[in-house]
Design a protein around this motif. Structure first.
Motif, short mmCIF file in Angstrom:
data_model
loop_
_atom_site.label_atom_id
_atom_site.label_comp_id
_atom_site.label_asym_id
_atom_site.label_seq_id
_atom_site.Cartn_x
_atom_site.Cartn_y
_atom_site.Cartn_z
N ASP A 1 1.01 -0.53 0.07
CA ASP A 1 0.34 -0.01 0.32
C ASP A 1 0.38 1.23 0.08
N ASP A 2 1.91 0.76 0.32
CA ASP A 2 3.10 2.38 -0.19
C ASP A 2 2.90 2.40 -1.09
N MET A 3 3.34 1.68 -2.17
CA MET A 3 3.69 1.31 -4.25
C MET A 3 2.80 3.04 -4.55
N ILE A 4 4.20 3.63 -5.02
CA ILE A 4 3.16 4.88 -5.52
C ILE A 4 2.82 5.10 -7.03
N VAL A 5 2.07 4.92 -7.67
CA VAL A 5 1.37 4.96 -8.73
C VAL A 5 1.14 6.65 -9.49
N SER A 6 2.15 6.87 -10.61
CA SER A 6 2.21 8.26 -10.57
C SER A 6 2.75 7.83 -12.37
N GLY A 7 1.41 8.91 -12.79
CA GLY A 7 0.94 8.91 -14.50
C GLY A 7 1.19 7.31 -15.39
N GLY A 8 1.13 6.10 -14.03
CA GLY A 8 0.26 4.91 -14.81
C GLY A 8 1.67 4.03 -14.32
N GLU A 9 3.06 4.60 -13.86
CA GLU A 9 4.36 4.01 -13.44
C GLU A 9 4.22 3.48 -12.02
N ASN A 10 4.49 2.43 -12.05
CA ASN A 10 5.18 1.55 -10.95
C ASN A 10 5.93 2.14 -9.88
N VAL A 11 5.90 2.77 -8.59
CA VAL A 11 7.65 3.70 -7.92
C VAL A 11 7.14 3.29 -6.62
N PHE A 12 8.67 2.46 -6.49
CA PHE A 12 8.80 2.19 -5.18
C PHE A 12 9.55 2.67 -4.09
N PRO A 13 9.24 3.45 -3.29
CA PRO A 13 10.30 4.06 -2.53
C PRO A 13 10.78 3.73 -2.59
N GLY A 14 11.42 2.83 -1.70
CA GLY A 14 12.80 2.66 -1.36
C GLY A 14 13.78 3.04 -2.50
N GLU A 15 13.66 2.32 -3.80
CA GLU A 15 14.44 2.71 -4.46
C GLU A 15 14.93 4.31 -4.80
N VAL A 16 13.85 4.79 -4.47
CA VAL A 16 14.20 6.53 -4.57
C VAL A 16 14.65 7.12 -3.27
N GLU A 17 14.66 6.31 -2.26
CA GLU A 17 14.92 6.85 -0.64
C GLU A 17 16.97 6.08 -0.75
N ASP A 18 16.80 4.83 -1.13
CA ASP A 18 18.19 4.23 -1.54
C ASP A 18 19.56 5.22 -2.59
N ALA A 19 18.39 5.82 -2.72
CA ALA A 19 19.37 7.00 -4.66
C ALA A 19 19.61 8.30 -3.58
N LEU A 20 18.49 8.47 -2.68
CA LEU A 20 18.51 9.79 -2.22
C LEU A 20 19.62 9.55 -1.02
N SER A 21 19.84 8.88 -0.77
CA SER A 21 20.62 8.59 0.29
C SER A 21 22.06 7.87 -0.25
N GLU A 22 22.61 8.56 -1.35
CA GLU A 22 23.83 8.78 -1.76
C GLU A 22 24.59 9.66 -1.49
N LEU A 23 23.72 10.94 -1.31
CA LEU A 23 24.02 12.00 -0.79
C LEU A 23 24.48 12.33 0.28
N GLU A 24 26.15 12.13 0.19
CA GLU A 24 27.08 12.85 1.86
C GLU A 24 25.37 13.40 2.96
N GLN A 25 25.26 14.55 2.29
CA GLN A 25 24.81 15.37 3.00
C GLN A 25 23.39 15.04 3.57
N VAL A 26 22.75 13.74 3.10
CA VAL A 26 21.30 12.87 3.55
C VAL A 26 21.94 12.35 4.78
N ARG A 27 20.97 12.89 5.62
CA ARG A 27 21.14 11.69 6.83
C ARG A 27 20.20 10.72 6.65
N GLU A 28 18.59 10.90 6.92
CA GLU A 28 17.85 9.55 6.01
C GLU A 28 16.73 10.31 5.66
#
Length: 539
Positions: A436-463
């Motif tokens: 129920d956390d999966m996001i459907v945007s413009g017909g595309e399925n987006v898993f929040p965890g994948e985006v969170e993992d990508a943004l966590s790569e930024l050294e300024q990001v704590r969480e």
């Protein structure tokens, strides 16, 4: 045929248990008289919480069982004290339903063990719930006795008049006084029936639900954990995970089964926790991911030298590991990290070892012995390796149903965990997140965890946490809540630019917020419903 298969399955289980117990040292020879007493205790009491304590006290009476702010108690002392507490709670032959609202300390352990010895049902209340929620649970679960820390005065005072209330924290608490003044008229005997243990769901989406747990689990579940985590008899276990939660409660059960020394702290603090681990020479740390994350941050920011050479195992459960965290943690503390994935309803389903996490820091690991795992489509059919689907599992620790009478979707004896995931060609599970956390945007399925993992790569990001919010054009759009390290600077455009380089165009957060912290419940899970509401109000 069915009878033959059943016999073969029981034989395989016995061999599995024997192998795991031999490697852990549980079957190490000991003084014949103590071994005989231990086996007799198990025969009479079974593998309930109370039975495990009685058995441990028979084998290792002088061993330290609990170390907390009030001092040290041996197994013999805890055994005697919980006998007296059980007798006091059951005065007149009653077996009241008891709710426990405590932090990690001896009062909580003694209350849980005493209730088990008495055969009372126990409701584990979440210390992070509001007083209103707690009082509602008391009513729904028809609680007769409330044992709580004195800090929860609003719940103690607000409890119905028919509910007996007892404080449990400190030598001067009502529970301690009951123990001190109770004199046993006769030796305590096992109850005719084991009481139920009711664990509340984490309540991130509303009023928590009560999930019934098996109070007499047998030896299989312990062997299951030992098949993936090399815990040994006489560990010194620092249990930071709250014991009202499935993982913290499981740690208590494991500790008693291993005749371990439990080091307990009432409140989590990363510096104090690591200092305690060093001072007590803790060999195992039981925690939730956000606790380990804070410990890593503190150790990385301090010049203080701590001797943590005794620490062999850091076992985490309760929520997903942040992107890249496993590698950073093991680089700092050594290859000691174990990640358990499961739920209140199924306990542990997979366990990732340090070797697994070195290869794939985002994996949830493999099923331990005795657990079945499957990824199914919407029609309940298995999907090919690498395909995302619904996670189903079965083991010896499946819950007995919600106290409301509801249950979970079941397929071939396996229950739905409510998560989406995939299993790779090597048998490793990767959890994509709640269905129920999966996001459907413009017909595309987006898993929040994948985006969170990508943004966590930024050294300024704590969480970071990413949620979906309503959007008139796309149905949903992504909102990123980014917490920065102290003193760090980052703009919304920089966040979006990084996301464009790492994920699909449709997965780039349109809204970016920079809160000082993420809202979490008492077990460290991010309250995504609250984030969605905040983003919706801001839009």
């Amino acid at each position: 045929m069915a009878q033959t298969a059943g016999i073969r399955q029981r034989a395989e289980t016995m061999l599995r248990v024997a192998a795991m117990f031999a490697s852990s040292g549980l079957w190490r020879p000991g003084p014949p008289l103590k071994v005989a007493r231990q086996l007799d205790a198990l025969r009479r009491w079974g593998t309930t919480l109370g039975g495990s304590l009685v058995s441990a006290a028979a084998r290792d009476p002088g061993r330290a069982a609990i170390v907390d702010e009030y001092g040290t108690l041996t197994y013999a002392q805890v055994d005697a004290r919980t006998d007296r507490l059980a007798a006091a709670l059951g005065d007149g032959g009653a077996r009241p339903r008891v709710a426990v609202l405590c932090r990690n300390h001896r009062g909580m352990v003694e209350s849980l063990v005493a209730c088990s010895k008495l055969g009372s049902d126990v409701v584990l209340l979440n210390t992070g719930m509001s007083a209103e929620q707690s009082l509602k649970v008391l009513d729904e679960q028809q609680v007769e006795v409330l044992i709580a820390d004195s800090e929860f005065a609003e719940v103690l005072k607000g409890a119905p008049a028919a509910v007996r209330t007892l404080t449990a924290d400190g030598p001067g608490s009502a529970v301690a006084e009951l123990i001190d003044r109770t004199v046993l008229k006769a030796p305590l005997t096992p109850p005719p029936h084991s009481g139920r243990t009711i664990v509340l769901s984490s309540g991130t989406t509303g009023q928590p639900k009560g999930a019934g747990r098996h109070s007499r689990p047998g030896l299989g579940p312990l062997a299951s954990v030992l098949s993936r985590i090399p815990l040994r008899v006489h560990e010194t276990m620092l249990i930071e995970a709250p014991m009202f939660h499935t993982w913290g409660y499981a740690a208590l059960q494991i500790a008693l089964g291993l005749r371990a020394t439990m080091v307990l702290r009432r409140r989590f603090d990363p510096a104090a926790g690591l200092r305690t681990a060093a001072e007590t020479r803790a060999t195992a740390l039981i925690a939730v991911p956000i606790m380990a994350q804070r410990m890593l941050e503190w150790r990385s920011s301090t010049q203080e030298e701590l001797d943590l050479s005794a620490l062999r195992i850091v076992a985490l459960s309760g929520s997903a590991l942040p992107g890249g965290f496993a590698t950073r943690f093991m680089d700092a503390f050594g290859d000691v990290l174990y990640n358990l994935y499961g739920s209140t309803e199924a306990s542990w389903v997979t366990i990732a070892t340090p070797r697994d996490l070195r290869r794939h820091p985002d994996t949830a690991g493999r099923p331990p012995r005795g657990t079945r795992l499957a990824i199914l489509d919407e029609e309940g059919r298995p999907v090919p390796p690498g395909t995302v689907g619904r996670i189903f599992a079965a083991n010896e620790l499946l819950f007995t149903g919600y106290t409301s009478g509801a249950t979970k979707e079941t397929v071939d004896g396996m229950i739905s965990l409510g998560d989406l995931g995939r299993i790779d060609e090597d048998g490793l599970l990767f959890v994509q997140g709640r269905s129920d956390d999966m996001i459907v945007s413009g017909g595309e399925n987006v898993f929040p965890g994948e985006v969170e993992d990508a943004l966590s790569e930024l050294e300024q990001v704590r969480e970071v946490a990413v949620v979906g919010v309503p959007d008139e054009e796309f149905g949903q759009r992504l909102a990123a809540h980014v917490v920065l390290h102290p003193g760090a600077e980052l703009t919304a455009d920089q966040v979006r630019d990084h996301a464009r380089r790492r994920v699909g165009r449709f997965a780039v957060p349109r809204d970016v917020y920079f809160p000082s912290e993420l809202p979490r419940n008492a077990t460290g899970k991010v309250l995504r419903r609250q984030l969605r509401a905040e983003a919706d109000r801001a839009s």
